[in-house]
Design an enzyme around this catalytic site. Sequence first.
Site, PDB file in Angstrom:
ATOM      1  CB  CYS A  35      -0.953  -0.086   1.305  1.00  0.00           C
ATOM      2  SG  CYS A  35      -1.979   1.304   1.443  1.00  0.00           S
ATOM      3  CB  CYS A  38       0.153   1.992   4.100  1.00  0.00           C
ATOM      4  SG  CYS A  38      -1.571   1.489   3.723  1.00  0.00           S
TER       5      CYS A  38
END
Length: 113
Positions: A35, A38
């Site tokens: 991600c 993230c």
Amino acid sequence: MSDAEGVAAVQDADFETEVLRSDLPVLVEFTADWCGPCRQMKPVLSELAREHADRLKVGQLDVDANPDTTNAYKVLSMPTFMVFREGTAVKTVAGARPKSRLLQELDDVLQVP
């Protein structure tokens, strides 16, 4: 267990101890290695962990390695941030955001009782 930046790596096995039984409110980022947003949040979380260590614990839970907790809280997108207080999820926000916005959203959690 905390890394050098003060952000705890939380897992299914210790979620109850580290998060649900914590004396402080806990901000958990549900994250994944793949991600991108993230990864962008990592320095923000490290700063929050350092600057608010007296009022807030910060942790990260890898959704791929910890499906039980991820499914229990019905997390479908990453990053998802959940704040737990006294064993209960009290706030959920999804998506990467600047530190200033995240602080605004956490203002009620960071207030000293």
